[in-house]
Design a protein around this motif. Structure first.
Motif, PDB file in Angstrom:
ATOM      1  N   PRO A 140      91.167  15.010  70.997  1.00  0.00           N
ATOM      2  CA  PRO A 140      91.302  16.475  70.942  1.00  0.00           C
ATOM      3  C   PRO A 140      91.789  16.967  69.578  1.00  0.00           C
ATOM      4  O   PRO A 140      91.409  18.055  69.136  1.00  0.00           O
ATOM      5  CB  PRO A 140      92.334  16.765  72.038  1.00  0.00           C
ATOM      6  CG  PRO A 140      93.062  15.486  72.252  1.00  0.00           C
ATOM      7  CD  PRO A 140      92.089  14.399  71.964  1.00  0.00           C
ATOM      8  N   ASN A 141      92.644  16.155  68.925  1.00  0.00           N
ATOM      9  CA  ASN A 141      93.128  16.505  67.582  1.00  0.00           C
ATOM     10  C   ASN A 141      92.692  15.413  66.620  1.00  0.00           C
ATOM     11  O   ASN A 141      93.449  14.479  66.329  1.00  0.00           O
ATOM     12  CB  ASN A 141      94.649  16.657  67.588  1.00  0.00           C
ATOM     13  CG  ASN A 141      95.114  17.764  68.502  1.00  0.00           C
ATOM     14  OD1 ASN A 141      94.670  18.913  68.377  1.00  0.00           O
ATOM     15  ND2 ASN A 141      96.009  17.448  69.431  1.00  0.00           N
ATOM     16  N   ARG A 142      91.477  15.526  66.150  1.00  0.00           N
ATOM     17  CA  ARG A 142      90.900  14.487  65.301  1.00  0.00           C
ATOM     18  C   ARG A 142      91.598  14.480  63.941  1.00  0.00           C
ATOM     19  O   ARG A 142      91.788  15.514  63.313  1.00  0.00           O
ATOM     20  CB  ARG A 142      89.398  14.754  65.124  1.00  0.00           C
ATOM     21  CG  ARG A 142      88.580  13.575  64.636  1.00  0.00           C
ATOM     22  CD  ARG A 142      87.101  13.874  64.856  1.00  0.00           C
ATOM     23  NE  ARG A 142      86.254  12.762  64.457  1.00  0.00           N
ATOM     24  CZ  ARG A 142      85.643  12.672  63.281  1.00  0.00           C
ATOM     25  NH1 ARG A 142      85.797  13.638  62.393  1.00  0.00           N
ATOM     26  NH2 ARG A 142      84.878  11.640  62.998  1.00  0.00           N
ATOM     27  N   PRO A 143      92.000  13.299  63.482  1.00  0.00           N
ATOM     28  CA  PRO A 143      92.691  13.243  62.190  1.00  0.00           C
ATOM     29  C   PRO A 143      91.724  13.466  61.020  1.00  0.00           C
ATOM     30  O   PRO A 143      90.498  13.328  61.177  1.00  0.00           O
ATOM     31  CB  PRO A 143      93.257  11.822  62.164  1.00  0.00           C
ATOM     32  CG  PRO A 143      92.313  11.036  63.022  1.00  0.00           C
ATOM     33  CD  PRO A 143      91.876  11.970  64.105  1.00  0.00           C
ATOM     34  N   LEU A 144      92.286  13.787  59.883  1.00  0.00           N
ATOM     35  CA  LEU A 144      91.506  13.802  58.646  1.00  0.00           C
ATOM     36  C   LEU A 144      91.081  12.363  58.361  1.00  0.00           C
ATOM     37  O   LEU A 144      91.922  11.464  58.303  1.00  0.00           O
ATOM     38  CB  LEU A 144      92.359  14.333  57.493  1.00  0.00           C
ATOM     39  CG  LEU A 144      91.780  14.154  56.078  1.00  0.00           C
ATOM     40  CD1 LEU A 144      90.568  15.045  55.880  1.00  0.00           C
ATOM     41  CD2 LEU A 144      92.850  14.439  55.021  1.00  0.00           C
ATOM     42  N   ILE A 145      89.782  12.139  58.207  1.00  0.00           N
ATOM     43  CA  ILE A 145      89.283  10.781  57.976  1.00  0.00           C
ATOM     44  C   ILE A 145      88.924  10.616  56.505  1.00  0.00           C
ATOM     45  O   ILE A 145      88.181  11.424  55.935  1.00  0.00           O
ATOM     46  CB  ILE A 145      88.067  10.467  58.868  1.00  0.00           C
ATOM     47  CG1 ILE A 145      88.474  10.529  60.340  1.00  0.00           C
ATOM     48  CG2 ILE A 145      87.491   9.085  58.532  1.00  0.00           C
ATOM     49  CD1 ILE A 145      87.349  10.268  61.309  1.00  0.00           C
ATOM     50  N   ILE A 146      89.473   9.567  55.904  1.00  0.00           N
ATOM     51  CA  ILE A 146      89.217   9.236  54.498  1.00  0.00           C
ATOM     52  C   ILE A 146      88.549   7.873  54.457  1.00  0.00           C
ATOM     53  O   ILE A 146      89.087   6.891  54.971  1.00  0.00           O
ATOM     54  CB  ILE A 146      90.531   9.213  53.697  1.00  0.00           C
ATOM     55  CG1 ILE A 146      91.196  10.596  53.742  1.00  0.00           C
ATOM     56  CG2 ILE A 146      90.289   8.774  52.254  1.00  0.00           C
ATOM     57  CD1 ILE A 146      92.619  10.598  53.219  1.00  0.00           C
ATOM     58  N   GLY A 147      87.363   7.796  53.871  1.00  0.00           N
ATOM     59  CA  GLY A 147      86.627   6.537  53.798  1.00  0.00           C
ATOM     60  C   GLY A 147      87.070   5.687  52.613  1.00  0.00           C
ATOM     61  O   GLY A 147      87.329   6.206  51.524  1.00  0.00           O
ATOM     62  N   LEU A 162      86.071  12.771  52.799  1.00  0.00           N
ATOM     63  CA  LEU A 162      85.963  12.357  51.402  1.00  0.00           C
ATOM     64  C   LEU A 162      86.388  10.904  51.307  1.00  0.00           C
ATOM     65  O   LEU A 162      86.956  10.359  52.254  1.00  0.00           O
ATOM     66  CB  LEU A 162      86.815  13.232  50.484  1.00  0.00           C
ATOM     67  CG  LEU A 162      88.357  13.098  50.533  1.00  0.00           C
ATOM     68  CD1 LEU A 162      88.951  13.902  49.387  1.00  0.00           C
ATOM     69  CD2 LEU A 162      88.937  13.568  51.838  1.00  0.00           C
ATOM     70  N   ASP A 163      86.070  10.277  50.156  1.00  0.00           N
ATOM     71  CA  ASP A 163      86.440   8.872  50.035  1.00  0.00           C
ATOM     72  C   ASP A 163      87.819   8.737  49.383  1.00  0.00           C
ATOM     73  O   ASP A 163      88.391   9.707  48.868  1.00  0.00           O
ATOM     74  CB  ASP A 163      85.377   8.058  49.304  1.00  0.00           C
ATOM     75  CG  ASP A 163      85.276   8.357  47.818  1.00  0.00           C
ATOM     76  OD1 ASP A 163      86.276   8.796  47.214  1.00  0.00           O
ATOM     77  OD2 ASP A 163      84.194   8.145  47.243  1.00  0.00           O
ATOM     78  N   TYR A 164      88.333   7.523  49.428  1.00  0.00           N
ATOM     79  CA  TYR A 164      89.704   7.248  49.000  1.00  0.00           C
ATOM     80  C   TYR A 164      89.941   7.623  47.542  1.00  0.00           C
ATOM     81  O   TYR A 164      90.965   8.234  47.201  1.00  0.00           O
ATOM     82  CB  TYR A 164      90.005   5.768  49.240  1.00  0.00           C
ATOM     83  CG  TYR A 164      91.408   5.342  48.883  1.00  0.00           C
ATOM     84  CD1 TYR A 164      92.509   5.763  49.622  1.00  0.00           C
ATOM     85  CD2 TYR A 164      91.634   4.488  47.796  1.00  0.00           C
ATOM     86  CE1 TYR A 164      93.795   5.353  49.304  1.00  0.00           C
ATOM     87  CE2 TYR A 164      92.923   4.075  47.470  1.00  0.00           C
ATOM     88  CZ  TYR A 164      93.997   4.515  48.228  1.00  0.00           C
ATOM     89  OH  TYR A 164      95.262   4.114  47.911  1.00  0.00           O
TER      90      TYR A 164
END
Length: 543
Positions: A140-147, A162-164
Motif C-alpha cells: 500500500p505504501n510502496r517505497p522509493l526504488i533505486i536501481g 532512478l539508478d544509484y
C-alpha cells in the motif's frame, strides 16, 4: 545532607569529553588519514577510502533531501559490492536505519520485511529486480526504488525511479552529517530466518555496532590494513559487523558477487587476501575443492567461521591446507559473533585431530561481551562445569540487540531474568569453554537419554565418503525417538546405509547410532544452514 561526590563535582559530561559510540567515526577517520588507500575492489573497479567516504556522504545527503531521517528504514537487496558497503555508512549518516535484506528470500518474505520495517526507500541490484518487483507490487505504501547497476554484472534488469549513481549525484559533498545524539539510537534492522513463522526484526544500536566491530577484530588479532575477502553476505548480521570493522582497521574489501570455490581461490591469490569469514558450509566447499584450485593458495589465510557448529573433521581439513581457523558463535540478536574459541598455547602440542576438536567448541565470551553462562532455563542457575550437564546459553552486555521491532512481548521473553536467552543447549567445560550440544528443539530423547544431533554429525563428517550430514529425531515405538541421519556423499563415491551405520557403531555409543540413514541433498536456508525442520518432516514420514 548528603556529601558531594568529588568525582562528580564540576566535571559535566559535554561535547569536549563525551561522544556517542558509533562505527560511523571509523569511516571518517580512515578517509581523513588514509584517503588514497584502496578500500574496495569489485572486479575491475577500485575505490579508495577517500572516495568511499565522499560517496557515503552524498548518499546520506540524497536521502535527507528526500525526507529520510531519524527512525526511517532504508532497505537494500544487493550482493556484496560497492553500493551495499556504502549503504552501511551513508544510511545511518542521515539518521536512518539500514535493513540489508537476504538476497535469497522469496517475494512473499521480502514483502513482509519491507512492510513490517516500513521501508521508505528500497535500493535493489538488477540481479534481484524481478523478486523486488513482485515483493513491492501489492504494497500500500510502496517505497522509493533505486536501481543498482553493477558494471561487473551483465544480467538482470535495472528498475526504479532512478539508478544509484544518479541518486548519489543529488547529494551534496559538504553535507553536514553528525554522529547520533544518543548511541542507543538504532543503526540496523536484521530479520531472523523465520522458519516457524514470520521473521522477527532484530534492532541494533550504534553502541553495539561500534563495540562488536572492534570485538571481532580483537578476536582475530587483526592489524592495520588487512585484505578481506567477502564470502560472508553483508546482509547476514550486517556482515557480522565487518563493514565497520574494516573501516576501523583501514582494510581492503575484496567483493565477491557469488561464493564459489572457482572464484575464492583465484581471489585469494590475486589480491593477497589474509582474512575471510564464512559458514562451515563454505569451509567444507573449500576443503573439498579440486587440487588445481587449492594449488593457487600460497600464503596463510585467517578464517573466521560461525553458524552451525563446524565439524572437527572440516576444521582439521582446512588447517592442513594452511587456513588458520577461528571459531566464533553468536546469533542475529548478538550482532553475530559474541563468543570465541580462544586458543590456548598448551593445545599446540596436541595431535591435529584433538586441536580441531578444541577449535570446534564455541568457547568463551568475546572481548566486548560482558557475561556468558550455561544455566538452567527455568531457574537461571548455572550448570556445573563438568562437560556433561546440559543447560541453555545466556548472554548479556552491550553487544546484545536493542530488541525486536514492534514486538515487546518477544523482547521481554528474550530478556527474561536480565539475560538474553539464546535457545541453544550446551555444556560448560571445566576450563570455562562452552560447547553446543543442540538447539533446544533439536535434542533427541531416546529411551530417556538425551542425544546431541551435533555429536552424531561430527562423527559422520569423519566418514571418508560423506560430504555433508544432518541428524534429526525420528519416532520410534520402542525408544520414543531415535536418530535419523541425512547425508550427502562426495562426488564419485558410493556407500550404503548399512556401511554408514557400521561406521557409526565403531565411533559412538550404540544408543546414539542412527536408526535410519537417508542419502540426499540437504535442504538449506539462504545463509547455508541446514533446514532441520524440513528434515524432521521427512523423518516423520519415514517413521
Amino acid at each position: 545532607m548528603n556529601a558531594i561526590n568529588p568525582y562528580e563535582y564540576g566535571m559535566p559530561r559535554e561535547a569536549a569529553n563525551f561522544q556517542a559510540l558509533s562505527p560511523l567515526s571509523f569511516l571518517e577517520r580512515a578517509a581523513s588519514i588514509y584517503p588514497q588507500r584502496v578500500a574496495l575492489i569489485n572486479g575491475r573497479q577500485r575505490q579508495t577510502w577517500g572516495e568511499t567516504y565522499a560517496r557515503s556522504v552524498r548518499l546520506a545527503s540524497a536521502l535527507a533531501k528526500r525526507g529520510i531521517g531519524l527512525g526511517d528504514t532504508v532497505a537494500v537487496i544487493a550482493p556484496n559490492g560497492i553500493a551495499m558497503f556504502e549503504a552501511h555508512f551513508g544510511v545511518p549518516m542521515c539518521g536512518a536505519v539500514i535493513n540489508a535484506i537476504n538476497t535469497r528470500l522469496d517475494a512473499e518474505a521480502i514483502g513482509f520485511i519491507l512492510q513490517h520495517g516500513e521501508a521508505k526507500v528500497l535500493m535493489v541490484d538488477k540481479e534481484f529486480a524481478e523478486v523486488a518487483q513482485r515483493a513491492t507490487s501489492h504494497m500500500p505504501n510502496r517505497p522509493l526504488i533505486i536501481g543498482i547497476d553493477d558494471v561487473e554484472y551483465d544480467e538482470g534488469q535495472l528498475i526504479g525511479e532512478l539508478d544509484y549513481e544518479a541518486f548519489l549525484a543529488e547529494g551534496d559533498a559538504d553535507y553536514a552529517w553528525q554522529l547520533p545524539a544518543d548511541e542507543w539510537q538504532a543503526i540496523a534492522l536484521n530479520y531472523t530466518s523465520g522458519t516457524t513463522g514470520n521473521p522477527k526484526g532484530v534492532v541494533y544500536h550504534h553502541r553495539g555496532a561500534h563495540l562488536n566491530a572492534l570485538s571481532n577484530a580483537m578476536c582475530w588479532d587483526m592489524t592495520r590494513f588487512p585484505v578481506y575477502l567477502w564470502t560472508l553476505p553483508m546482509f547476514h548480521c550486517n556482515g557480522w559487523c565487518f563493514p565497520w570493522a574494516l573501516a576501523a582497521y583501514v582494510g581492503t574489501n575484496v567483493c565477491l558477487r557469488h561464493v564459489r570455490a572457482e572464484a575464492i581461490f583465484p581471489a585469494l591469490a590475486e589480491h593477497a587476501v589474509d582474512h575471510f569469514c564464512g559458514a562451515p558450509i563454505v569451509m567444507n566447499m573449500l576443503a573439498n575443492a579440486s587440487p588445481e584450485l587449492k594449488a593457487l593458495k600460497t600464503r596463510p589465510v585467517k578464517v573466521m567461521t560461525a553458524g552451525a557448529p563446524p565439524p572437527a573433521a572440516v576444521i582439521e581439513a582446512m588447517e592442513s591446507q594452511g587456513f588458520q581457523v577461528t571459531h566464533v558463535y553468536g546469533l542475529t540478536e548478538t550482532y553475530g559473533p559474541s563468543v570465541v574459541c580462544e586458543w590456548q598455547d598448551e593445545w599446540d602440542s596436541e595431535a591435529p585431530e584433538q586441536r580441531a576438536r578444541y577449535k570446534s567448541r564455541q568457547g568463551v565470551r568475546a572481548p566486548l561481551l560482558d557475561e556468558l553462562m550455561v544455566a538452567d532455563p527455568q531457574t537461571l542457575q548455572p550448570v556445573p562445569r563438568d562437560g556433561e550437564t546440559i543447560g541453555e546459553i545466556f548472554m548479556r552486555g552491550n553487544v546484545v540487540m536493542k530488541g525486536y521491532l514492534k514486538n515487546p512481548t518477544a523482547t521481554a521473553e528474550a530478556f527474561a531474568g536480565g539475560w538474553f536467552h539464546s535457545g541453544d543447549l550446551a555444556v560448560w567445560h571445566a576450563d570455562g569453554y562452552v560447547e553446543i550440544k543442540d538447539r533446544s528443539k533439536d535434542i533427541i530423547i531416546s529411551g530417556g537419554e538425551n542425544i546431541s544431533s551435533i555429536e552424531i554429525e561430527d562423527v559422520l563428517y569423519r566418514h571418508p565418503y560423506i560430504l555433508e550430514a544432518a541428524v534429526v529425531a525420528m519416532h520410534s515405538e520402542r525408544w520414543g525417538e531415535t536418530p535419523c541421519a541425512f547425508v550427502t556423499l562426495k562426488p564419485g563415491t558410493e556407500s550404503t546405509e548399512e556401511s554408514v551405520i557400521k561406521f557409526c557403531q565403531h565411533h559412538m555409543a550404540r544408543f546414539k547410532v542412527p536408526g535410519k540413514v537417508v542419502f540426499c541433498e540437504l535442504p538449506k536456508t539462504s545463509t547455508g544452514k541446514v533446514q532441520k525442520f524440513v528434515l524432521r518432516e521427512q523423518a516423520k514420514a519415514l517413521a
